[in-house]
Design a protein around this motif. Structure first.
Motif, PDB file in Angstrom:
ATOM      1  N   ASP A   1       0.839  -1.189   0.000  1.00  0.00           N
ATOM      2  CA  ASP A   1       0.000   0.000   0.000  1.00  0.00           C
ATOM      3  C   ASP A   1       0.879   1.245   0.000  1.00  0.00           C
ATOM      4  N   VAL A   2       0.376   2.300  -0.627  1.00  0.00           N
ATOM      5  CA  VAL A   2       1.094   3.577  -0.633  1.00  0.00           C
ATOM      6  C   VAL A   2       0.779   4.330   0.659  1.00  0.00           C
ATOM      7  N   GLN A   3       1.802   4.662   1.389  1.00  0.00           N
ATOM      8  CA  GLN A   3       1.627   5.432   2.627  1.00  0.00           C
ATOM      9  C   GLN A   3       1.823   6.919   2.326  1.00  0.00           C
ATOM     10  N   MET A   4       0.976   7.732   2.926  1.00  0.00           N
ATOM     11  CA  MET A   4       1.041   9.170   2.721  1.00  0.00           C
ATOM     12  C   MET A   4       1.387   9.865   4.028  1.00  0.00           C
ATOM     13  N   THR A   5       2.307  10.801   3.965  1.00  0.00           N
ATOM     14  CA  THR A   5       2.635  11.611   5.132  1.00  0.00           C
ATOM     15  C   THR A   5       2.448  13.079   4.785  1.00  0.00           C
ATOM     16  N   GLN A   6       2.186  13.893   5.777  1.00  0.00           N
ATOM     17  CA  GLN A   6       2.007  15.334   5.585  1.00  0.00           C
ATOM     18  C   GLN A   6       2.806  16.082   6.627  1.00  0.00           C
ATOM     19  N   SER A   7       3.255  17.267   6.251  1.00  0.00           N
ATOM     20  CA  SER A   7       3.887  18.145   7.221  1.00  0.00           C
ATOM     21  C   SER A   7       3.566  19.592   6.880  1.00  0.00           C
ATOM     22  N   PRO A   8       3.404  20.420   7.920  1.00  0.00           N
ATOM     23  CA  PRO A   8       3.363  20.023   9.319  1.00  0.00           C
ATOM     24  C   PRO A   8       2.022  19.381   9.654  1.00  0.00           C
ATOM     25  N   SER A   9       1.874  18.876  10.858  1.00  0.00           N
ATOM     26  CA  SER A   9       0.582  18.323  11.270  1.00  0.00           C
ATOM     27  C   SER A   9      -0.383  19.451  11.624  1.00  0.00           C
ATOM     28  N   SER A  10       0.145  20.583  12.016  1.00  0.00           N
ATOM     29  CA  SER A  10      -0.671  21.757  12.268  1.00  0.00           C
ATOM     30  C   SER A  10       0.180  23.004  12.099  1.00  0.00           C
ATOM     31  N   LEU A  11      -0.495  24.111  11.833  1.00  0.00           N
ATOM     32  CA  LEU A  11       0.196  25.381  11.728  1.00  0.00           C
ATOM     33  C   LEU A  11      -0.753  26.504  12.100  1.00  0.00           C
ATOM     34  N   SER A  12      -0.178  27.564  12.595  1.00  0.00           N
ATOM     35  CA  SER A  12      -0.950  28.767  12.923  1.00  0.00           C
ATOM     36  C   SER A  12      -0.525  29.874  11.968  1.00  0.00           C
ATOM     37  N   ALA A  13      -1.497  30.541  11.402  1.00  0.00           N
ATOM     38  CA  ALA A  13      -1.206  31.577  10.421  1.00  0.00           C
ATOM     39  C   ALA A  13      -2.225  32.701  10.543  1.00  0.00           C
ATOM     40  N   SER A  14      -1.870  33.813   9.952  1.00  0.00           N
ATOM     41  CA  SER A  14      -2.746  34.992   9.971  1.00  0.00           C
ATOM     42  C   SER A  14      -3.385  35.196   8.611  1.00  0.00           C
ATOM     43  N   VAL A  15      -4.504  35.900   8.613  1.00  0.00           N
ATOM     44  CA  VAL A  15      -5.149  36.251   7.346  1.00  0.00           C
ATOM     45  C   VAL A  15      -4.144  37.011   6.478  1.00  0.00           C
ATOM     46  N   GLY A  16      -4.067  36.609   5.230  1.00  0.00           N
ATOM     47  CA  GLY A  16      -3.130  37.237   4.295  1.00  0.00           C
ATOM     48  C   GLY A  16      -1.807  36.493   4.155  1.00  0.00           C
ATOM     49  N   ASP A  17      -1.535  35.576   5.062  1.00  0.00           N
ATOM     50  CA  ASP A  17      -0.279  34.821   4.992  1.00  0.00           C
ATOM     51  C   ASP A  17      -0.281  33.853   3.806  1.00  0.00           C
ATOM     52  N   ARG A  18       0.906  33.539   3.346  1.00  0.00           N
ATOM     53  CA  ARG A  18       1.106  32.468   2.369  1.00  0.00           C
ATOM     54  C   ARG A  18       1.374  31.194   3.158  1.00  0.00           C
ATOM     55  N   VAL A  19       0.616  30.149   2.837  1.00  0.00           N
ATOM     56  CA  VAL A  19       0.707  28.895   3.580  1.00  0.00           C
ATOM     57  C   VAL A  19       1.086  27.766   2.631  1.00  0.00           C
ATOM     58  N   THR A  20       2.019  26.939   3.074  1.00  0.00           N
ATOM     59  CA  THR A  20       2.450  25.796   2.269  1.00  0.00           C
ATOM     60  C   THR A  20       2.378  24.526   3.093  1.00  0.00           C
ATOM     61  N   ILE A  21       1.748  23.515   2.538  1.00  0.00           N
ATOM     62  CA  ILE A  21       1.610  22.197   3.170  1.00  0.00           C
ATOM     63  C   ILE A  21       2.254  21.173   2.242  1.00  0.00           C
ATOM     64  N   THR A  22       2.997  20.259   2.849  1.00  0.00           N
ATOM     65  CA  THR A  22       3.712  19.255   2.073  1.00  0.00           C
ATOM     66  C   THR A  22       3.119  17.874   2.279  1.00  0.00           C
ATOM     67  N   CYS A  23       3.094  17.099   1.221  1.00  0.00           N
ATOM     68  CA  CYS A  23       2.604  15.724   1.258  1.00  0.00           C
ATOM     69  C   CYS A  23       3.645  14.844   0.569  1.00  0.00           C
ATOM     70  N   ARG A  24       3.947  13.711   1.165  1.00  0.00           N
ATOM     71  CA  ARG A  24       4.927  12.797   0.592  1.00  0.00           C
ATOM     72  C   ARG A  24       4.358  11.386   0.518  1.00  0.00           C
ATOM     73  N   ALA A  25       4.542  10.743  -0.622  1.00  0.00           N
ATOM     74  CA  ALA A  25       4.114   9.360  -0.805  1.00  0.00           C
ATOM     75  C   ALA A  25       5.287   8.409  -0.576  1.00  0.00           C
ATOM     76  N   SER A  26       4.965   7.195  -0.158  1.00  0.00           N
ATOM     77  CA  SER A  26       6.012   6.210   0.137  1.00  0.00           C
ATOM     78  C   SER A  26       6.624   5.611  -1.127  1.00  0.00           C
ATOM     79  N   GLN A  27       6.003   5.887  -2.274  1.00  0.00           N
ATOM     80  CA  GLN A  27       6.541   5.471  -3.558  1.00  0.00           C
ATOM     81  C   GLN A  27       6.067   6.472  -4.608  1.00  0.00           C
ATOM     82  N   THR A  28       6.626   6.393  -5.774  1.00  0.00           N
ATOM     83  CA  THR A  28       6.201   7.330  -6.807  1.00  0.00           C
ATOM     84  C   THR A  28       4.756   7.065  -7.205  1.00  0.00           C
TER      85      THR A  28
END
Lengths: 122, 107
Positions: B1-28
């Protein structure tokens, strides 16, 4: 309006059975793959099973294989999930979702129901 | 099975901020990657499919990128209605697995 509505959830004892239903409206149900996805309280999402539009292909997550069975009745625009040998860890909100097939195999769940809650407890 | 991970698990941000979330798969997984938004007590909503394609009706401040095993969801200017949990999901092979989610809350 495109809609999905789940029903059939409830409280069941460990080892018991439950049948979830999902009624579709507003789209040509028979041409779409359909999925069941569950979410445990305060936790993430787990894809459970899906079925091709004509019912000819079905897939399951390992944790439910042999216990759950997905089916559909296109004449009734309905999707089902028969759940047997239920365990405490099956406790979750169960969503049905439509899979939109975009192109080249790319697919995403673009329409969701509101969910039905299944609680497995003695 | 393909395992998926994400980072961060949580984040705090303000209105107007640029937010980036990462996701990684255990295989292509090529570009067979979707992003969903979920608000409390609601069903998930499809935002991005095929790694970078915006679902109809989704604001253009959301964008996705990546290919293979590493993917990113970006919100260019965070709006009040964007505070939610975000999940990635692979549709490359069965079972279609989800990432554990990233909760975005107000700083």
């Amino acid at each position: 309006e495109v809609q999905l509505e789940e029903s059939g959830g409830g409280l069941v004892q460990p080892g018991g059975s439950l049948r979830l239903s999902c009624t579709a409206s507003g789209f040509s149900f028979s041409i779409y793959w359909m999925s069941w996805v569950r979410q445990t309280p305060g936790k993430g999402l787990e894809w459970v099973s899906n079925i091709k539009g004509d019912g000819s292909e079905k897939y399951y997550v390992d944790s439910v294989k042999g216990r759950f069975s997905i089916s559909r009745d296109n004449a009734k625009n309905s999707l089902y999930l028969q759940m047997n040998s239920l365990r405490a860890e099956d406790t979750a909100v169960y969503y049905c979702a439509r899979e939109e097939y975009f192109w080249n195999g790319f697919r995403g769940m673009d329409v969701w129901g509101r969910g039905t809650t299944v609680t497995v407890s003695s | 099975d393909v395992q998926m991970t994400q980072s961060p698990s949580s984040l705090s941000a303000s209105v107007g901020d640029r937010v980036t979330i990462t996701c990684r798969a255990s295989q292509t997984i090529s570009a067979y990657l979707n992003w969903y938004q979920q608000k409390a007590g609601k069903a998930p909503r499809l935002l991005i499919y095929a790694a970078s394609r915006l679902q109809s009706g989704v604001p253009s401040r959301f964008s996705g990128s990546g290919y293979g095993a590493d993917f990113t969801l970006t919100i260019s200017s965070l709006q009040p209605e964007d505070f939610a949990t975000y999940f990635c999901q692979q549709s490359y092979s069965h079972p279609f697995t989800f990432g554990p989610g990233t909760k975005v809350d107000i700083k």
